[in-house]
Structures are given as structure tokens and as C-alpha cells.
Design a protein around this motif. Structure first.
Motif, PDB file in Angstrom:
ATOM      1  N   UNK A   1       0.834  -1.204   0.000  1.00  0.00           N
ATOM      2  CA  UNK A   1       0.000   0.000   0.000  1.00  0.00           C
ATOM      3  C   UNK A   1       0.868   1.253   0.000  1.00  0.00           C
ATOM      4  N   UNK A   2       1.912   1.258   0.830  1.00  0.00           N
ATOM      5  CA  UNK A   2       2.774   2.434   0.919  1.00  0.00           C
ATOM      6  C   UNK A   2       3.501   2.698  -0.400  1.00  0.00           C
ATOM      7  N   UNK A   3       4.010   1.656  -1.022  1.00  0.00           N
ATOM      8  CA  UNK A   3       4.706   1.829  -2.301  1.00  0.00           C
ATOM      9  C   UNK A   3       3.751   2.349  -3.368  1.00  0.00           C
ATOM     10  N   UNK A   4       2.531   1.826  -3.394  1.00  0.00           N
ATOM     11  CA  UNK A   4       1.548   2.305  -4.369  1.00  0.00           C
ATOM     12  C   UNK A   4       1.235   3.780  -4.154  1.00  0.00           C
ATOM     13  N   UNK A   5       1.098   4.195  -2.885  1.00  0.00           N
ATOM     14  CA  UNK A   5       0.804   5.600  -2.591  1.00  0.00           C
ATOM     15  C   UNK A   5       1.965   6.508  -2.976  1.00  0.00           C
ATOM     16  N   UNK A   6       3.187   6.083  -2.694  1.00  0.00           N
ATOM     17  CA  UNK A   6       4.361   6.906  -3.030  1.00  0.00           C
ATOM     18  C   UNK A   6       4.519   7.005  -4.543  1.00  0.00           C
ATOM     19  N   UNK A   7       4.315   5.912  -5.254  1.00  0.00           N
ATOM     20  CA  UNK A   7       4.393   5.954  -6.714  1.00  0.00           C
ATOM     21  C   UNK A   7       3.352   6.911  -7.292  1.00  0.00           C
ATOM     22  N   UNK A   8       2.162   6.893  -6.713  1.00  0.00           N
ATOM     23  CA  UNK A   8       1.121   7.808  -7.168  1.00  0.00           C
ATOM     24  C   UNK A   8       1.512   9.257  -6.900  1.00  0.00           C
ATOM     25  N   UNK A   9       2.087   9.513  -5.713  1.00  0.00           N
ATOM     26  CA  UNK A   9       2.514  10.879  -5.384  1.00  0.00           C
ATOM     27  C   UNK A   9       3.645  11.342  -6.287  1.00  0.00           C
ATOM     28  N   UNK A  10       4.593  10.437  -6.572  1.00  0.00           N
ATOM     29  CA  UNK A  10       5.717  10.806  -7.435  1.00  0.00           C
ATOM     30  C   UNK A  10       5.251  11.139  -8.852  1.00  0.00           C
ATOM     31  N   UNK A  11       4.161  10.522  -9.301  1.00  0.00           N
ATOM     32  CA  UNK A  11       3.637  10.798 -10.640  1.00  0.00           C
ATOM     33  C   UNK A  11       2.622  11.936 -10.654  1.00  0.00           C
ATOM     34  N   UNK A  12       2.341  12.509  -9.463  1.00  0.00           N
ATOM     35  CA  UNK A  12       1.455  13.659  -9.387  1.00  0.00           C
ATOM     36  C   UNK A  12      -0.018  13.349  -9.294  1.00  0.00           C
ATOM     37  N   UNK A  13      -0.379  12.084  -9.015  1.00  0.00           N
ATOM     38  CA  UNK A  13      -1.795  11.709  -8.973  1.00  0.00           C
ATOM     39  C   UNK A  13      -2.376  11.686  -7.571  1.00  0.00           C
ATOM     40  N   UNK A  14      -1.535  11.530  -6.560  1.00  0.00           N
ATOM     41  CA  UNK A  14      -2.065  11.318  -5.212  1.00  0.00           C
ATOM     42  C   UNK A  14      -2.707  12.585  -4.661  1.00  0.00           C
ATOM     43  N   UNK A  15      -1.960  13.686  -4.640  1.00  0.00           N
ATOM     44  CA  UNK A  15      -2.470  14.976  -4.188  1.00  0.00           C
ATOM     45  C   UNK A  15      -1.914  16.045  -5.122  1.00  0.00           C
ATOM     46  N   UNK A  16      -2.775  16.814  -5.731  1.00  0.00           N
ATOM     47  CA  UNK A  16      -2.337  17.836  -6.692  1.00  0.00           C
ATOM     48  C   UNK A  16      -2.117  19.175  -5.976  1.00  0.00           C
ATOM     49  N   UNK A  17      -1.130  19.226  -5.090  1.00  0.00           N
ATOM     50  CA  UNK A  17      -0.828  20.447  -4.356  1.00  0.00           C
ATOM     51  C   UNK A  17       0.683  20.623  -4.287  1.00  0.00           C
ATOM     52  N   UNK A  18       1.135  21.558  -3.462  1.00  0.00           N
ATOM     53  CA  UNK A  18       2.567  21.795  -3.306  1.00  0.00           C
ATOM     54  C   UNK A  18       3.204  20.632  -2.553  1.00  0.00           C
ATOM     55  N   UNK A  19       4.544  20.664  -2.478  1.00  0.00           N
ATOM     56  CA  UNK A  19       5.297  19.563  -1.901  1.00  0.00           C
ATOM     57  C   UNK A  19       4.909  19.299  -0.448  1.00  0.00           C
ATOM     58  N   UNK A  20       4.817  20.342   0.361  1.00  0.00           N
ATOM     59  CA  UNK A  20       4.535  20.162   1.780  1.00  0.00           C
ATOM     60  C   UNK A  20       3.157  19.533   1.993  1.00  0.00           C
ATOM     61  N   UNK A  21       2.142  20.013   1.250  1.00  0.00           N
ATOM     62  CA  UNK A  21       0.802  19.441   1.377  1.00  0.00           C
ATOM     63  C   UNK A  21       0.775  17.992   0.924  1.00  0.00           C
ATOM     64  N   UNK A  22       1.444  17.719  -0.185  1.00  0.00           N
ATOM     65  CA  UNK A  22       1.524  16.339  -0.664  1.00  0.00           C
ATOM     66  C   UNK A  22       2.164  15.432   0.368  1.00  0.00           C
TER      67      UNK A  22
END
Length: 315
Positions: free
Chosen positions: A232-253
Motif C-alpha cells: 500500500x505504501x509503495x503504491x501511494x508513493x508511486x502515485x505521489x511521485x507521478x502527481x496523482x495522489x495529491x495535486x498540491x505543493x510539496x509540503x501538502x503532498x
């Protein structure tokens, strides 16, 4: 193989594993290609120290230095980062062993020690040293330092929370019955499919992964809950690295991502530890009942013998 050769082989294995997982982790970096929200090498380092002792620390140093040099970092920055990446796992090992941590993670105390001493406490060292090294090397400006410290700290902490339990507990569960292994495999495959879906969809269905995690913790404890948390953690990090998890600035992400990953890791870790503790308490009660039954049976037999011994035979 004598003790010295075994130690050298372990050091080499730790260095190789650290370097290999560092290359994987850096693919998911969110800051300057060097800071990732899930740093698996730290989990390897802490687990290796707990399993083999502090004598294998050179493997951590070699792996960390090779990983940083491969990035083209200035020599001084690479040396400082390596020092922090070595000191933090050593501090985690010292704190955990000092307070009676058991690698089996079969008590709530062990889970809480890993969270607060091994992860959140000790990993602040590598985060502070690493951010200072990047700033001293001119890699990041001053205004990025707080974000780098927070991502670095939570990334190392998540590496410990997600990967260390997996390495400490998995080797003891290979001899399960085929039916149990099939159930565990089905659970892991379902978790992977759900994690890939909920971390990329816009409908915010992240909560769907928690039933899988709870199922794994209750049925298999760390043996399956830890791999589920890692998936689950790897899937979430991969999504964040590709910009899909949270579309905000780095700190919010980082805040949203690490809050989610932290919730996943803590749910699996603490529920597995509580379940293991409950199962051990039940086994202890069953053993006590068996011993009591044996004692009562022996007492009754002794009583029968004594009564028979007092019977006067007819003359």
C-alpha cells in the motif's frame, strides 16, 4: 565459515541491499532527486542491526556512501549524509535494545517502541544531518530546508515502520499449511489490486485498503500485515511521485501522503502486535489449564491409592 567470515559476508550483504533499495527509493524522490517519502534502506539497516548486532554497521556506511556518490553529490555532502544515515539506525538499535525490544514484535510494547524510539525518535538524526548536508553543498536553498527535513524524517521513519517488521517476522512463517499460504497469497494480490486502484482514482477511496490490512493482521499478524502495508505504501508513493495522489505543493503532498502511509503502517503494526499478545495469552491459559488438569488427575490417583492402602485384607 568462521565468525569473522560470517560477519564480513553479512556486512557485504547489508551494503548491497542498502545500495539496491536506495536506487529503487530514489526513483520515487520528491525533492531534488535525493529525498524520498519512503526510504526502504533505513528499514533494512535497523532490521540488520537487530538481527546481527552493531558489528555490521560498516555495511550501512558503505551502502549509504555508494548510494550518495552515485547521485553525483559533493564529497562533503555525501560524507555528512552517510554519517547521518549510519548514526540514525545505530541510535534506533541502541534505544530498542536498551528498552527490551523483542524482534518477534509479539507485544504491544514492542510495536510502540518501534514507532516512537526506532522510527520517529532516531530518524530525526538522519533528517537533520541530511538536510544540513544538502544545504551546505548548495543543493537546496534555505527556504526548502523545512520541507526537506520533514520529508526526510518521515521517509526514514516510514522505512522503519513498513520494512523492518517485514524483515524481522517473515522468515518464521514459511512452514504454514498450503491452505493458509493460499489465503495469504489471495489477500496480498487483492491488496495490491486495491492499492493500485485507490491511489490513482479521483474518488478518494483510500479507506478500502484497510479491511485487507485488518484481515491480514488478525489472521496472520505481521507475516501478512507487513507485506500488505509495504504494498500500500509503495503504491501511494508511486502515485505521489507521478502527481496523482495529491495535486498540491510539496509540503501538502507530503503531509497527506505520510498521514495515509503512517495510518496504514500503524494499523498493521499495532493490530498485529495486540493479536499476537492475545494469542500468546490464550495459549498460556490453555497450558495452565492442562497443567491444572494433570495435577488434579495425579491428586485423585494418589487419593485412590491411599484409600486402597488403608483397606484391611480379610483374615
Amino acid at each position: 565459515m568462521n565468525a569473522t567470515l560470517r560477519t564480513l559476508a553479512t556486512i557485504a550483504a547489508v551494503a548491497l541491499a542498502y545500495y539496491a533499495t536506495a536506487q529503487v527509493g530514489l526513483v520515487l524522490a520528491l525533492v531534488k532527486g535525493q529525498v524520498t517519502p519512503l526510504w526502504l534502506p533505513t528499514g533494512i539497516a535497523v532490521a540488520a542491526l537487530l538481527m546481527s548486532g552493531r558489528r555490521i554497521w560498516p555495511g550501512i556506511t558503505l551502502g549509504a556512501f555508494a548510494a550518495n556518490i552515485s547521485l553525483g553529490a559533493p564529497l562533503l555532502s555525501a560524507l555528512l549524509i552517510t554519517a547521518g544515515n549510519t548514526a540514525a539506525p545505530l541510535l534506533a538499535w541502541y534505544l530498542l535494545t536498551r528498552f527490551g525490544f523483542r524482534p518477534a514484535l509479539d507485544r504491544l510494547k514492542d510495536a510502540l517502541l518501534l514507532v516512537f524510539a526506532g522510527a520517529l525518535g532516531a530518524m530525526s538524526v538522519s533528517a537533520l544531518v541530511g538536510a544540513a548536508a544538502l544545504r551546505a553543498g548548495g543543493v537546496i536553498p534555505w527556504n526548502d530546508v523545512p520541507a526537506v527535513v520533514s520529508v526526510w524524517w518521515t521517509g526514514d521513519a516510514m522505512g522503519v515502520l513498513v520494512f523492518t517488521p517485514l524483515l524481522l517476522t517473515l522468515p518464521r512463517h514459511w512452514n504454514a499449511p498450503p491452505r493458509r499460504l493460499a489465503e495469504a497469497a489471495a489477500l496480498l494480490v487483492t491488496t495490491a489490486a486495491l492499492a493500485a486502484f485507490v491511489t490513482t482514482t479521483e474518488s478518494r477511496l483510500l479507506f478500502l485498503v484497510f479491511p485487507m490490512l485488518i484481515w491480514g493482521a488478525l489472521r496472520f499478524q505481521h507475516a501478512v500485515a507487513a507485506p500488505c502495508a509495504l504494498i500500500i505504501a509503495v503504491a501511494a508513493v508511486m502515485s505521489a511521485a507521478s502527481g496523482h495522489f495529491v495535486a498540491h505543493d510539496l509540503l501538502t503532498t507530503m503531509i497527506v501522503l505520510q498521514a495515509f502511509n503512517g495510518s496504514v503502517a500503524l494499523t498493521g503494526l499495532i493490530l498485529s502486535a495486540v493479536t499476537s499478545e492475545r494469542n500468546e495469552a490464550r495459549r498460556a491459559i490453555e497450558r495452565a489449564c492442562e497443567q491444572l488438569a494433570d495435577t488434579v488427575a495425579r491428586y485423585q490417583e494418589d487419593g485412590v491409592r491411599k484409600r486402597l492402602g488403608r483397606v484391611v485384607p480379610p483374615g
